[in-house]
Design a protein around this motif. Structure first.
Motif, PDB file in Angstrom:
ATOM      1  N   GLY A  54      25.162 -25.993  15.960  1.00 41.64           N
ATOM      2  CA  GLY A  54      25.620 -24.678  15.518  1.00 41.64           C
ATOM      3  C   GLY A  54      26.594 -24.033  16.477  1.00 41.64           C
ATOM      4  N   GLY A  55      27.433 -23.166  15.938  1.00 42.38           N
ATOM      5  CA  GLY A  55      28.410 -22.439  16.743  1.00 42.38           C
ATOM      6  C   GLY A  55      29.357 -23.390  17.441  1.00 42.38           C
ATOM      7  N   ALA A  56      29.428 -23.259  18.769  1.00 37.71           N
ATOM      8  CA  ALA A  56      30.345 -24.077  19.558  1.00 37.71           C
ATOM      9  C   ALA A  56      29.966 -25.562  19.549  1.00 37.71           C
ATOM     10  CB  ALA A  56      30.375 -23.570  21.001  1.00 37.71           C
ATOM     11  N   LYS A 114      26.392 -29.726  12.083  1.00 38.84           N
ATOM     12  CA  LYS A 114      25.856 -28.364  12.110  1.00 38.84           C
ATOM     13  C   LYS A 114      25.842 -27.737  10.717  1.00 38.84           C
ATOM     14  CE  LYS A 114      30.150 -25.887  13.269  1.00 38.84           C
ATOM     15  NZ  LYS A 114      30.743 -24.892  14.180  1.00 38.84           N
ATOM     16  N   ASP A 115      26.847 -28.060   9.889  1.00 43.07           N
ATOM     17  CA  ASP A 115      26.941 -27.485   8.542  1.00 43.07           C
ATOM     18  C   ASP A 115      25.944 -28.127   7.585  1.00 43.07           C
ATOM     19  OD1 ASP A 115      29.072 -25.887   9.466  1.00 43.07           O
ATOM     20  OD2 ASP A 115      30.533 -27.441   8.940  1.00 43.07           O
ATOM     21  N   ILE A 116      25.811 -29.443   7.647  1.00 42.46           N
ATOM     22  CA  ILE A 116      24.867 -30.158   6.773  1.00 42.46           C
ATOM     23  C   ILE A 116      23.432 -29.749   7.129  1.00 42.46           C
ATOM     24  CG2 ILE A 116      24.019 -32.438   6.062  1.00 42.46           C
ATOM     25  CD1 ILE A 116      26.971 -31.769   5.184  1.00 42.46           C
ATOM     26  N   ILE A 163      20.733 -27.826   4.551  1.00 46.18           N
ATOM     27  CA  ILE A 163      19.419 -28.394   4.233  1.00 46.18           C
ATOM     28  C   ILE A 163      18.322 -27.413   4.649  1.00 46.18           C
ATOM     29  CG2 ILE A 163      17.775 -30.236   4.791  1.00 46.18           C
ATOM     30  CD1 ILE A 163      20.263 -32.136   5.012  1.00 46.18           C
ATOM     31  N   ALA A 164      18.425 -26.855   5.847  1.00 47.41           N
ATOM     32  CA  ALA A 164      17.405 -25.926   6.344  1.00 47.41           C
ATOM     33  C   ALA A 164      17.325 -24.657   5.494  1.00 47.41           C
ATOM     34  CB  ALA A 164      17.678 -25.574   7.804  1.00 47.41           C
ATOM     35  N   ASN A 224      22.916 -18.987  10.370  1.00 48.59           N
ATOM     36  CA  ASN A 224      24.365 -19.016  10.185  1.00 48.59           C
ATOM     37  C   ASN A 224      24.936 -19.918  11.282  1.00 48.59           C
ATOM     38  OD1 ASN A 224      24.415 -17.449  12.585  1.00 48.59           O
ATOM     39  ND2 ASN A 224      24.297 -15.578  11.384  1.00 48.59           N
ATOM     40  N   ASP A 225      26.244 -19.909  11.424  1.00 48.15           N
ATOM     41  CA  ASP A 225      26.890 -20.804  12.383  1.00 48.15           C
ATOM     42  C   ASP A 225      26.897 -20.186  13.777  1.00 48.15           C
ATOM     43  OD1 ASP A 225      28.221 -22.961  13.410  1.00 48.15           O
ATOM     44  OD2 ASP A 225      30.196 -22.317  12.730  1.00 48.15           O
TER      45      ASP A 225
END
Length: 183
Positions: free
Chosen positions: A10-12, A24-26, A30-31, A53-54
Motif C-alpha cells: 500500500g501507498g509507497a 497493493k491494488d489486487i 480482495i480484502a 485505501n492506498d
C-alpha cells in the motif's frame, strides 16, 4: 469474532508488479470484498483493516494495531511474484508452528475453501518467518493469491468477478474456522 484484515503493501509500497497491475491494488480489492461479505452476511463479526485505501503502513504498525485491538485472527492478503513462470495459490503460517496447532487448523479450512473457487494451481500450505505471522499475538495466516508476473494468473487478477470469488473463498474458510453464523 474480531478479524484483523491486512491487505498487503500500500501507498509507497506497491508490492509485486507485473502485467500492468500492482499487488497493493489486487490485495486491497480482495480484502474490501472480504470485509463487505463478512459484515453484510454474518453475525457477531468485527473487521478492522490495516488499510482501506492506498495508504502506507509499516509492518510493525499493522501487528501492533492488531495486538492492541485484541484481534482473534490476523489475515494478510497478498499476491506473489517469482520468475514469470511460477503460478498458483499458497498460504503461510509462522515457521515454528506445528501442523496440529490451532493456527494450522484454521489455515487448513481456509486453504480448502479458497482452492475450491480460485481457479489457480494449488501450491500447498507452507511456513515462513514473515513479520505479520511472527509478531501477531493471535493466530495468523498470509495468503498468496496467484503470481502477478505470470500472465495466466494476472489475467484472473484483473477480473473483478474473480477477485470477488477469491474473497468469498476466504470468507467461506473463516466461516468454517470460526463457526460464523449467517444473518
Amino acid at each position: 469474532m474480531k478479524l484483523y484484515l491486512d491487505p498487503g503493501h500500500g501507498g509507497a509500497d506497491s508490492g509485486a508488479v507485473g502485467n500492468g497491475i500492482k499487488e497493493k491494488d489486487i490485495a486491497l480489492d480482495i480484502a474490501l470484498n472480504i470485509r463487505t461479505i463478512l459484515t453484510n452476511e454474518y453475525e457477531n463479526i468485527e473487521v478492522k483493516m490495516s488499510r482501506a485505501n492506498d495508504a502506507t503502513k509499516s509492518l510493525s504498525a499493522r501487528t501492533s494495531e492488531a495486538n492492541s485491538w485484541g484481534a482473534d485472527f490476523f489475515l494478510s492478503i497478498h499476491c506473489n511474484a517469482a520468475n514469470g513462470s511460477a503460478r498458483g495459490y499458497e498460504d503461510f503460517i509462522y515457521t515454528s508452528l506445528s501442523d496440529s496447532s490451532t493456527t494450522a487448523k484454521y489455515r487448513d479450512l481456509i486453504h480448502e475453501e479458497i482452492v475450491k473457487v480460485n481457479s489457480l494451481q494449488n501450491r500447498g500450505k507452507k511456513k515462513a518467518d514473515f513479520h505479520v505471522l511472527r509478531a501477531s499475538n493471535m493466530p495468523a495466516i498470509l495468503t498468496e493469491n496467484g503470481f502477478i508476473d505470470n500472465s495466466q494468473d494476472a489475467a484472473l487478477m484483473k477480473d473483478a468477478n474473480w477477485r470477488k470469488k477469491v474473497a468469498q473463498g476466504h470468507v467461506n474458510g473463516l466461516a468454517r474456522a470460526f463457526n460464523l453464523k449467517k444473518k
